[in-house]
Scaffold this motif. Sequence first.
Motif, PDB file in Angstrom:
ATOM      1  N   ALA A  15       0.813  -1.222   0.000  1.00 39.90           N
ATOM      2  CA  ALA A  15       0.000   0.000   0.000  1.00 39.90           C
ATOM      3  C   ALA A  15       0.845   1.271   0.000  1.00 39.90           C
ATOM      4  N   SER A  16       2.150   1.146   0.145  1.00 40.74           N
ATOM      5  CA  SER A  16       2.988   2.339   0.315  1.00 40.74           C
ATOM      6  C   SER A  16       4.366   2.102  -0.292  1.00 40.74           C
ATOM      7  N   GLY A  17       5.082   3.156  -0.520  1.00 40.60           N
ATOM      8  CA  GLY A  17       6.511   3.111  -0.816  1.00 40.60           C
ATOM      9  C   GLY A  17       6.920   2.147  -1.918  1.00 40.60           C
ATOM     10  N   ILE A  18       7.901   1.311  -1.596  1.00 39.31           N
ATOM     11  CA  ILE A  18       8.491   0.385  -2.571  1.00 39.31           C
ATOM     12  C   ILE A  18       7.449  -0.619  -3.061  1.00 39.31           C
ATOM     13  N   GLY A  19       6.619  -1.109  -2.154  1.00 39.05           N
ATOM     14  CA  GLY A  19       5.609  -2.094  -2.544  1.00 39.05           C
ATOM     15  C   GLY A  19       4.607  -1.502  -3.524  1.00 39.05           C
ATOM     16  N   ALA A  20       4.137  -0.284  -3.247  1.00 41.71           N
ATOM     17  CA  ALA A  20       3.171   0.364  -4.150  1.00 41.71           C
ATOM     18  C   ALA A  20       3.809   0.626  -5.505  1.00 41.71           C
ATOM     19  N   CYS A  35      -2.533  -6.245  -3.766  1.00 41.63           N
ATOM     20  CA  CYS A  35      -1.867  -5.494  -2.706  1.00 41.63           C
ATOM     21  C   CYS A  35      -2.272  -6.134  -1.376  1.00 41.63           C
ATOM     22  N   ALA A  36      -1.306  -6.648  -0.638  1.00 41.36           N
ATOM     23  CA  ALA A  36      -1.571  -7.317   0.637  1.00 41.36           C
ATOM     24  C   ALA A  36      -0.988  -6.454   1.752  1.00 41.36           C
ATOM     25  N   ASP A  37      -1.864  -5.813   2.512  1.00 40.64           N
ATOM     26  CA  ASP A  37      -1.365  -4.815   3.474  1.00 40.64           C
ATOM     27  C   ASP A  37      -2.388  -4.647   4.583  1.00 40.64           C
ATOM     28  N   ILE A  38      -1.933  -4.136   5.737  1.00 44.50           N
ATOM     29  CA  ILE A  38      -2.875  -3.814   6.814  1.00 44.50           C
ATOM     30  C   ILE A  38      -3.483  -2.427   6.634  1.00 44.50           C
ATOM     31  N   CYS A  62      -4.250  -7.887   4.893  1.00 45.96           N
ATOM     32  CA  CYS A  62      -3.346  -8.992   5.205  1.00 45.96           C
ATOM     33  C   CYS A  62      -2.325  -8.532   6.234  1.00 45.96           C
ATOM     34  N   ASP A  63      -2.334  -9.176   7.385  1.00 44.05           N
ATOM     35  CA  ASP A  63      -1.281  -8.952   8.377  1.00 44.05           C
ATOM     36  C   ASP A  63      -0.249 -10.055   8.156  1.00 44.05           C
ATOM     37  N   VAL A  64       0.937  -9.676   7.684  1.00 43.78           N
ATOM     38  CA  VAL A  64       1.927 -10.693   7.318  1.00 43.78           C
ATOM     39  C   VAL A  64       2.433 -11.483   8.528  1.00 43.78           C
ATOM     40  N   ASN A  90       7.562  -7.942   1.411  1.00 44.77           N
ATOM     41  CA  ASN A  90       8.136  -6.597   1.449  1.00 44.77           C
ATOM     42  C   ASN A  90       7.688  -5.755   2.641  1.00 44.77           C
ATOM     43  N   ALA A  91       6.755  -6.272   3.449  1.00 45.40           N
ATOM     44  CA  ALA A  91       6.185  -5.436   4.525  1.00 45.40           C
ATOM     45  C   ALA A  91       7.250  -5.084   5.565  1.00 45.40           C
ATOM     46  N   PHE A  92       6.997  -3.995   6.251  1.00 52.24           N
ATOM     47  CA  PHE A  92       7.985  -3.471   7.202  1.00 52.24           C
ATOM     48  C   PHE A  92       7.349  -3.098   8.525  1.00 52.24           C
ATOM     49  N   ASP A 108      10.715  -9.268  19.104  1.00 50.67           N
ATOM     50  CA  ASP A 108       9.976 -10.406  18.529  1.00 50.67           C
ATOM     51  C   ASP A 108       9.091  -9.959  17.364  1.00 50.67           C
ATOM     52  N   ARG A 109       8.402  -8.825  17.555  1.00 49.65           N
ATOM     53  CA  ARG A 109       7.492  -8.341  16.498  1.00 49.65           C
ATOM     54  C   ARG A 109       8.301  -7.954  15.248  1.00 49.65           C
ATOM     55  N   SER A 110       9.468  -7.345  15.457  1.00 52.70           N
ATOM     56  CA  SER A 110      10.300  -6.949  14.312  1.00 52.70           C
ATOM     57  C   SER A 110      10.694  -8.176  13.494  1.00 52.70           C
ATOM     58  N   THR A 140      12.269  -8.397   0.154  1.00 57.27           N
ATOM     59  CA  THR A 140      12.932  -7.113   0.356  1.00 57.27           C
ATOM     60  C   THR A 140      13.797  -7.154   1.610  1.00 57.27           C
ATOM     61  N   ALA A 141      15.097  -7.072   1.402  1.00 56.95           N
ATOM     62  CA  ALA A 141      16.051  -6.971   2.512  1.00 56.95           C
ATOM     63  C   ALA A 141      16.483  -5.507   2.593  1.00 56.95           C
ATOM     64  N   SER A 142      17.773  -5.255   2.689  1.00 59.81           N
ATOM     65  CA  SER A 142      18.283  -3.883   2.842  1.00 59.81           C
ATOM     66  C   SER A 142      19.799  -3.953   2.773  1.00 59.81           C
ATOM     67  N   ALA A 158      17.084  -8.944  11.105  1.00 57.70           N
ATOM     68  CA  ALA A 158      16.039  -9.541  10.265  1.00 57.70           C
ATOM     69  C   ALA A 158      16.456  -9.526   8.798  1.00 57.70           C
ATOM     70  N   LYS A 159      17.017  -8.407   8.350  1.00 58.36           N
ATOM     71  CA  LYS A 159      17.352  -8.282   6.929  1.00 58.36           C
ATOM     72  C   LYS A 159      18.490  -9.239   6.542  1.00 58.36           C
ATOM     73  N   ALA A 160      19.452  -9.425   7.454  1.00 51.40           N
ATOM     74  CA  ALA A 160      20.505 -10.419   7.181  1.00 51.40           C
ATOM     75  C   ALA A 160      19.879 -11.798   7.032  1.00 51.40           C
ATOM     76  N   GLY A 186      19.217   0.981  -0.688  1.00 50.67           N
ATOM     77  CA  GLY A 186      19.798   2.010   0.190  1.00 50.67           C
ATOM     78  C   GLY A 186      18.658   2.865   0.715  1.00 50.67           C
ATOM     79  N   ILE A 187      18.851   4.178   0.739  1.00 48.51           N
ATOM     80  CA  ILE A 187      17.798   5.049   1.289  1.00 48.51           C
ATOM     81  C   ILE A 187      16.840   5.444   0.162  1.00 48.51           C
ATOM     82  N   VAL A 188      15.597   5.006   0.320  1.00 49.99           N
ATOM     83  CA  VAL A 188      14.578   5.211  -0.713  1.00 49.99           C
ATOM     84  C   VAL A 188      13.529   6.172  -0.168  1.00 49.99           C
ATOM     85  N   GLU A 189      13.116   7.125  -0.986  1.00 47.37           N
ATOM     86  CA  GLU A 189      12.179   8.171  -0.534  1.00 47.37           C
ATOM     87  C   GLU A 189      10.779   7.608  -0.314  1.00 47.37           C
TER      88      GLU A 189
HETATM   89  N1  LIG Z   1      12.749   3.114   2.330  1.00 55.40           N
HETATM   90  C1  LIG Z   1      13.987   2.701   2.505  1.00 55.40           C
HETATM   91  O1  LIG Z   1      14.928   3.510   2.597  1.00 55.40           O
HETATM   92  C2  LIG Z   1      14.292   1.227   2.578  1.00 55.40           C
HETATM   93  C3  LIG Z   1      15.644   0.839   2.521  1.00 55.40           C
HETATM   94  C4  LIG Z   1      15.946  -0.520   2.567  1.00 55.40           C
HETATM   95  C5  LIG Z   1      14.935  -1.454   2.674  1.00 55.40           C
HETATM   96  N2  LIG Z   1      13.645  -1.040   2.734  1.00 55.40           N
HETATM   97  C6  LIG Z   1      12.627  -2.076   2.861  1.00 55.40           C
HETATM   98  O2  LIG Z   1      11.654  -1.912   1.845  1.00 55.40           O
HETATM   99  C7  LIG Z   1      10.416  -2.473   2.303  1.00 55.40           C
HETATM  100  C8  LIG Z   1       9.321  -1.465   2.061  1.00 55.40           C
HETATM  101  O3  LIG Z   1       9.622  -0.312   2.811  1.00 55.40           O
HETATM  102  P1  LIG Z   1       9.082   1.136   2.412  1.00 55.40           P
HETATM  103  O4  LIG Z   1      10.214   2.052   2.545  1.00 55.40           O
HETATM  104  O5  LIG Z   1       8.334   1.065   1.136  1.00 55.40           O
HETATM  105  O6  LIG Z   1       8.130   1.398   3.655  1.00 55.40           O
HETATM  106  P2  LIG Z   1       6.669   2.003   3.792  1.00 55.40           P
HETATM  107  O7  LIG Z   1       6.567   2.419   5.205  1.00 55.40           O
HETATM  108  O8  LIG Z   1       6.408   3.010   2.714  1.00 55.40           O
HETATM  109  O9  LIG Z   1       5.716   0.732   3.513  1.00 55.40           O
HETATM  110  C9  LIG Z   1       5.652  -0.332   4.404  1.00 55.40           C
HETATM  111  C10 LIG Z   1       4.292  -0.992   4.233  1.00 55.40           C
HETATM  112  O10 LIG Z   1       4.246  -2.152   5.072  1.00 55.40           O
HETATM  113  C11 LIG Z   1       2.927  -2.227   5.586  1.00 55.40           C
HETATM  114  N3  LIG Z   1       2.869  -3.075   6.772  1.00 55.40           N
HETATM  115  C12 LIG Z   1       3.329  -2.814   8.008  1.00 55.40           C
HETATM  116  N4  LIG Z   1       3.054  -3.840   8.842  1.00 55.40           N
HETATM  117  C13 LIG Z   1       2.394  -4.768   8.100  1.00 55.40           C
HETATM  118  C14 LIG Z   1       1.841  -6.031   8.388  1.00 55.40           C
HETATM  119  N5  LIG Z   1       1.904  -6.564   9.618  1.00 55.40           N
HETATM  120  N6  LIG Z   1       1.233  -6.712   7.397  1.00 55.40           N
HETATM  121  C15 LIG Z   1       1.148  -6.191   6.143  1.00 55.40           C
HETATM  122  N7  LIG Z   1       1.650  -4.991   5.814  1.00 55.40           N
HETATM  123  C16 LIG Z   1       2.267  -4.282   6.784  1.00 55.40           C
HETATM  124  C17 LIG Z   1       2.559  -0.771   5.881  1.00 55.40           C
HETATM  125  O11 LIG Z   1       1.166  -0.595   6.050  1.00 55.40           O
HETATM  126  C18 LIG Z   1       3.123  -0.080   4.641  1.00 55.40           C
HETATM  127  O12 LIG Z   1       2.155  -0.007   3.611  1.00 55.40           O
HETATM  128  C19 LIG Z   1      10.619  -2.828   3.785  1.00 55.40           C
HETATM  129  O13 LIG Z   1      10.882  -4.212   3.891  1.00 55.40           O
HETATM  130  C20 LIG Z   1      11.845  -2.032   4.160  1.00 55.40           C
HETATM  131  O14 LIG Z   1      12.554  -2.589   5.223  1.00 55.40           O
HETATM  132  C21 LIG Z   1      13.290   0.280   2.680  1.00 55.40           C
END
Ligand SMILES: NC(=O)c1ccc[n+]([C@@H]2O[C@H](COP(=O)([O-])OP(=O)(O)OC[C@H]3O[C@@H](n4cnc5c(N)ncnc54)[C@H](O)[C@@H]3O)[C@@H](O)[C@H]2O)c1
Length: 262
Positions: A15-20, A35-38, A62-64, A90-92, A108-110, A140-142, A158-160, A186-189
């Motif tokens: 629903a957001s960021g890289i996944g969207a 799109c599977a997201d909370i 979807c809660d992953v 890809n959820a975070f 644990d939650r992380s 999606t790692a990092s 977790a990412k390792a 790396g750092i993604v907007e």
């Molecule tokens: N943005 C960065 O700089 C960056 C860098 C390296 C890796 N990443 C990784 O990229 C991935 C996406 O990150 P992003 O930057 O797009 O973040 P984001 O915050 O834009 O999106 C994260 C999404 O995960 C969803 N989410 C959270 N908990 C959830 C759950 N329990 N079940 C389902 N969905 C859930 C959120 O609702 C949100 O839509 C993550 O795994 C993050 O660790 C991001």
Amino acid sequence: MGRFDGQVAIVTGGASGIGAATLRRLASEGAAVICADINDEAGEALVRELNGQGATAHHLHCDVGELADLEACVAFAQGECGGLDIMMNNAFWAAGGWVHTIDPEGWDRSLKIMLTAVFYGCRAAIPALLERGGGSIVNTASIEAFGGEMLASPYATAKAGVVNFTKNVAIEYGRKGIRANAICPGIVETPLADAFKKASVRSPEELANLHAIGRLIQPSEIASVAAFLCSEDASAVTGHAMVIDGGLTAHINLSGRAPYES
Ligand SMILES: NC(=O)c1ccc[n+]([C@@H]2O[C@H](COP(=O)([O-])OP(=O)(O)OC[C@H]3O[C@@H](n4cnc5c(N)ncnc54)[C@H](O)[C@@H]3O)[C@@H](O)[C@H]2O)c1
């Protein structure tokens, strides 16, 4: 003709960021996307946008952290879309802080949301991918999979784990037509990076200058690589951890010299 015509993709955290951005990219190249997201509000808005452009898109709550939710997404892909070809985990969600202060429940939650959920996603998706004769998994790692970051030990740990787990999926299912790769941005907007920027003692300009390309990365620039890994263009790429960091980790920077700019 799109690279993903007739294919079906699930992206968690879509629903957001890289996944969207990845859902937009896969849909633009012909995939039916889920799109599977909370975050239902953002997921539904994205799906309206994509369907308005002529794509086939669905949002599922979807809660992953719940295997049953991921299994329901896969069942939906099979029942409503005809099968599954692409799974992106890809959820975070992450806790942080000095190691001796991290709340064990946050730890644990992380690991549940960023590592165990990647296992859940693969466990749910693999039988469906096998039914199609193969498919592609992107986890999606990092760049923090390869080194620590201050106050981010649950995240880096977790990412390792995601990187090595992905290699295991690749070796176990490669002969069955499933490729599995990790991406290491790396750092993604995105909203995640906005929070990181607020917490960093570096200015936005300093953060941008850490990158060889002199700027942060756009979500679409991660999506294009994820789409490549999902496509037949990457038919020999599996078990890989692809760094997409604008040159951030290419620079050791002992000299402290400014990069060449003129
Ligand atoms: N943005 C960065 O700089 C960056 C860098 C390296 C890796 N990443 C990784 O990229 C991935 C996406 O990150 P992003 O930057 O797009 O973040 P984001 O915050 O834009 O999106 C994260 C999404 O995960 C969803 N989410 C959270 N908990 C959830 C759950 N329990 N079940 C389902 N969905 C859930 C959120 O609702 C949100 O839509 C993550 O795994 C993050 O660790 C991001």
